[in-house]
Design a protein around this motif. Structure first.
Motif, PDB file in Angstrom:
ATOM      1  N   MET A  51       1.123  -0.671   0.100  1.00  0.00           N
ATOM      2  CA  MET A  51      -0.032  -0.424   0.096  1.00  0.00           C
ATOM      3  C   MET A  51       0.800   1.779   0.101  1.00  0.00           C
ATOM      4  O   MET A  51       0.926   1.558  -0.850  1.00  0.00           O
ATOM      5  N   GLY A  52       1.084   1.569   1.420  1.00  0.00           N
ATOM      6  CA  GLY A  52       1.642   2.693   1.291  1.00  0.00           C
ATOM      7  C   GLY A  52       3.628   2.721  -0.151  1.00  0.00           C
ATOM      8  O   GLY A  52       4.339   2.053   0.518  1.00  0.00           O
ATOM      9  N   GLY A  53       3.355   3.906  -0.815  1.00  0.00           N
ATOM     10  CA  GLY A  53       5.043   3.877  -1.614  1.00  0.00           C
ATOM     11  C   GLY A  53       4.369   3.510  -3.047  1.00  0.00           C
ATOM     12  O   GLY A  53       5.248   3.284  -4.005  1.00  0.00           O
ATOM     13  N   VAL A  54       2.961   2.797  -2.916  1.00  0.00           N
ATOM     14  CA  VAL A  54       2.958   1.798  -4.085  1.00  0.00           C
ATOM     15  C   VAL A  54       1.641   2.615  -4.876  1.00  0.00           C
ATOM     16  O   VAL A  54       0.685   3.536  -5.931  1.00  0.00           O
ATOM     17  N   VAL A  55       0.679   2.096  -3.634  1.00  0.00           N
ATOM     18  CA  VAL A  55      -1.457   2.727  -3.917  1.00  0.00           C
ATOM     19  C   VAL A  55      -0.778   4.045  -4.022  1.00  0.00           C
ATOM     20  O   VAL A  55      -2.188   4.780  -3.856  1.00  0.00           O
ATOM     21  N   THR A  56      -0.710   4.312  -1.984  1.00  0.00           N
ATOM     22  CA  THR A  56      -0.069   5.365  -1.834  1.00  0.00           C
ATOM     23  C   THR A  56       0.309   5.596  -0.917  1.00  0.00           C
ATOM     24  O   THR A  56       2.224   5.166  -1.485  1.00  0.00           O
ATOM     25  N   THR A  57       1.152   7.225  -1.242  1.00  0.00           N
ATOM     26  CA  THR A  57       2.792   8.199  -0.775  1.00  0.00           C
ATOM     27  C   THR A  57       2.456   7.144   0.683  1.00  0.00           C
ATOM     28  O   THR A  57       1.335   6.651   1.406  1.00  0.00           O
ATOM     29  N   THR A  58       3.765   7.377   1.083  1.00  0.00           N
ATOM     30  CA  THR A  58       4.117   6.416   2.112  1.00  0.00           C
ATOM     31  C   THR A  58       4.140   7.897   3.403  1.00  0.00           C
ATOM     32  O   THR A  58       4.017   8.685   3.076  1.00  0.00           O
ATOM     33  N   PHE A  59       4.078   7.076   4.643  1.00  0.00           N
ATOM     34  CA  PHE A  59       4.299   7.924   5.922  1.00  0.00           C
ATOM     35  C   PHE A  59       5.807   8.561   5.574  1.00  0.00           C
ATOM     36  O   PHE A  59       6.547   7.675   6.595  1.00  0.00           O
ATOM     37  N   LYS A  60       5.511   9.900   6.789  1.00  0.00           N
ATOM     38  CA  LYS A  60       6.740  10.290   6.826  1.00  0.00           C
ATOM     39  C   LYS A  60       7.272  10.679   7.958  1.00  0.00           C
ATOM     40  O   LYS A  60       5.951  11.315   8.294  1.00  0.00           O
ATOM     41  N   MET A  61       7.600   9.491   8.580  1.00  0.00           N
ATOM     42  CA  MET A  61       7.830  10.358  10.514  1.00  0.00           C
ATOM     43  C   MET A  61       8.872  11.457  10.532  1.00  0.00           C
ATOM     44  O   MET A  61       8.253  11.726  11.572  1.00  0.00           O
ATOM     45  N   ASP A  62       9.407  12.020   9.440  1.00  0.00           N
ATOM     46  CA  ASP A  62       9.814  13.205  10.842  1.00  0.00           C
ATOM     47  C   ASP A  62       9.015  13.868  10.855  1.00  0.00           C
ATOM     48  O   ASP A  62       9.479  14.417  12.115  1.00  0.00           O
ATOM     49  N   SER A  63       7.660  14.003  10.828  1.00  0.00           N
ATOM     50  CA  SER A  63       6.657  15.017  11.607  1.00  0.00           C
ATOM     51  C   SER A  63       6.362  14.294  13.467  1.00  0.00           C
ATOM     52  O   SER A  63       6.867  15.589  13.515  1.00  0.00           O
ATOM     53  N   ILE A  64       6.930  13.167  13.178  1.00  0.00           N
ATOM     54  CA  ILE A  64       6.307  12.635  14.599  1.00  0.00           C
ATOM     55  C   ILE A  64       8.436  13.310  15.552  1.00  0.00           C
ATOM     56  O   ILE A  64       8.184  13.181  16.094  1.00  0.00           O
ATOM     57  N   TYR A  65       8.933  12.490  14.816  1.00  0.00           N
ATOM     58  CA  TYR A  65      10.423  12.984  14.745  1.00  0.00           C
ATOM     59  C   TYR A  65      10.713  14.187  15.674  1.00  0.00           C
ATOM     60  O   TYR A  65      10.852  14.447  17.009  1.00  0.00           O
ATOM     61  N   ASN A  66      10.010  15.304  14.616  1.00  0.00           N
ATOM     62  CA  ASN A  66      10.113  16.460  14.914  1.00  0.00           C
ATOM     63  C   ASN A  66       9.179  17.158  16.443  1.00  0.00           C
ATOM     64  O   ASN A  66      10.017  17.625  17.047  1.00  0.00           O
ATOM     65  N   LYS A  67       8.230  16.709  16.273  1.00  0.00           N
ATOM     66  CA  LYS A  67       7.094  16.608  17.627  1.00  0.00           C
ATOM     67  C   LYS A  67       7.529  16.852  18.495  1.00  0.00           C
ATOM     68  O   LYS A  67       7.858  16.816  19.607  1.00  0.00           O
ATOM     69  N   LEU A  68       8.447  15.220  18.579  1.00  0.00           N
ATOM     70  CA  LEU A  68       9.402  15.162  19.966  1.00  0.00           C
ATOM     71  C   LEU A  68      10.684  15.237  20.267  1.00  0.00           C
ATOM     72  O   LEU A  68      10.764  14.668  21.207  1.00  0.00           O
ATOM     73  N   ASN A  69      10.767  16.002  19.704  1.00  0.00           N
ATOM     74  CA  ASN A  69      12.677  16.416  19.741  1.00  0.00           C
ATOM     75  C   ASN A  69      13.853  15.376  19.910  1.00  0.00           C
ATOM     76  O   ASN A  69      13.833  15.155  20.136  1.00  0.00           O
ATOM     77  N   LEU A  70      12.940  14.441  18.826  1.00  0.00           N
ATOM     78  CA  LEU A  70      13.933  13.296  18.610  1.00  0.00           C
ATOM     79  C   LEU A  70      14.685  12.903  16.877  1.00  0.00           C
ATOM     80  O   LEU A  70      14.443  13.789  16.210  1.00  0.00           O
ATOM     81  N   SER A  71      15.482  12.390  17.451  1.00  0.00           N
ATOM     82  CA  SER A  71      15.822  11.587  15.992  1.00  0.00           C
ATOM     83  C   SER A  71      15.292  10.149  15.439  1.00  0.00           C
ATOM     84  O   SER A  71      14.911  10.070  16.091  1.00  0.00           O
ATOM     85  N   LYS A  72      15.518   9.835  14.809  1.00  0.00           N
ATOM     86  CA  LYS A  72      14.854   8.927  14.057  1.00  0.00           C
ATOM     87  C   LYS A  72      15.790   7.348  14.888  1.00  0.00           C
ATOM     88  O   LYS A  72      14.461   6.631  15.621  1.00  0.00           O
ATOM     89  N   ALA A  73      17.042   7.631  14.693  1.00  0.00           N
ATOM     90  CA  ALA A  73      18.098   6.288  16.030  1.00  0.00           C
ATOM     91  C   ALA A  73      17.309   6.474  17.457  1.00  0.00           C
ATOM     92  O   ALA A  73      16.558   5.087  17.788  1.00  0.00           O
ATOM     93  N   ASP A  74      16.710   7.195  17.929  1.00  0.00           N
ATOM     94  CA  ASP A  74      16.696   7.896  19.155  1.00  0.00           C
ATOM     95  C   ASP A  74      15.026   7.065  19.511  1.00  0.00           C
ATOM     96  O   ASP A  74      15.097   6.542  20.233  1.00  0.00           O
ATOM     97  N   PHE A  75      14.316   7.280  18.108  1.00  0.00           N
ATOM     98  CA  PHE A  75      13.217   7.340  18.679  1.00  0.00           C
ATOM     99  C   PHE A  75      12.953   5.942  18.219  1.00  0.00           C
ATOM    100  O   PHE A  75      12.234   5.020  19.264  1.00  0.00           O
ATOM    101  N   PHE A  76      13.058   4.582  17.613  1.00  0.00           N
ATOM    102  CA  PHE A  76      13.936   3.307  17.461  1.00  0.00           C
ATOM    103  C   PHE A  76      14.721   2.555  18.613  1.00  0.00           C
ATOM    104  O   PHE A  76      14.537   1.743  19.193  1.00  0.00           O
ATOM    105  N   ASP A  77      15.475   3.463  19.415  1.00  0.00           N
ATOM    106  CA  ASP A  77      16.459   2.195  21.082  1.00  0.00           C
ATOM    107  C   ASP A  77      14.888   2.718  21.643  1.00  0.00           C
ATOM    108  O   ASP A  77      15.310   1.792  22.144  1.00  0.00           O
ATOM    109  N   ILE A  78      14.078   4.005  21.667  1.00  0.00           N
ATOM    110  CA  ILE A  78      12.913   4.335  23.028  1.00  0.00           C
ATOM    111  C   ILE A  78      12.361   2.890  22.253  1.00  0.00           C
ATOM    112  O   ILE A  78      11.867   2.026  23.383  1.00  0.00           O
TER     113      ILE A  78
END
Length: 202
Positions: free
Chosen positions: A7-34
């Protein structure tokens, strides 16, 4: 012939997680470490439907509070709403949808997608799954790509041999997982290129 579309990236655009990282003041790596703290991966649990979106954020807040008590991640705000839903605004790939509809005239066409409760509900509201004969979502079937068992479950449900199935996804690791079972798999780049590759099967 069974055609399986992501679905995402094929039939629809994929979800951009950057908005969540920015909201939480976290890097991608930190988010997934948590998410993986204490050898319990709540992101994987969310993808496979073991926990709901609200349960994910409740546990995320618990982990952040613990880490703050240890003097780290003090900049992360408490999550009070489902950020996965708040920032999820996919748009349709009309060319891919046209391909799906064309294939459905002579073939069985299903969706095989990694998703979470929030995104599942949003796609249902928008009617994005209605283009397919059936949808197999990770949060519903309890297994997520690139685990090969994800595809085995679909083949079993559809009573189809691997060599009689085709799969496309925008992530190469998922394509490789499908191919490892003998499924004809193609990396999605565009509906036009996919149509050319599958023309003899349409």
């Amino acid at each position: 012939m069974l055609f399986i579309f992501d679905m995402g990236g094929v039939v629809t655009t994929t979800f951009k997680m950057d908005s969540i990282y920015n909201k939480l003041n976290l890097s991608k790596a930190d988010f997934f470490d948590i998410c993986k703290l204490n050898n319990r991966n709540i992101e994987h649990e969310l993808n496979t439907g073991t926990i709901s979106s609200s349960e994910f954020w409740n546990e995320f807040n618990v982990r952040i509070n613990f880490l703050k008590s240890q003097g780290s991640y003090t900049q992360v705000p408490k999550v009070t709403t489902d950020l996965f839903r708040l920032f999820f605004h996919p748009s349709k790939n009309l060319q891919t949808i046209e391909l799906v509809q064309a294939l459905k005239k002579k073939n069985r066409v299903v969706c095989g997608t990694n998703t979470i409760q929030s995104h599942w509900e949003n796609h249902m509201e928008r009617g994005d799954y209605s283009f397919f004969n059936q949808t197999y979502a990770s949060n519903i079937i309890g297994c997520a790509k690139p685990d090969p068992h994800f595809f085995e479950l679909i083949l079993e449900a559809e009573d189809t041999k691997p060599e009689d199935a085709f799969f496309t996804d925008d992530k190469i690791e998922n394509v490789k997982a499908a191919a490892s079972l003998g499924i004809h798999a193609e990396l999605f780049t565009s509906a036009l290129e996919l149509t050319a590759k599958w023309q003899s099967y349409c």
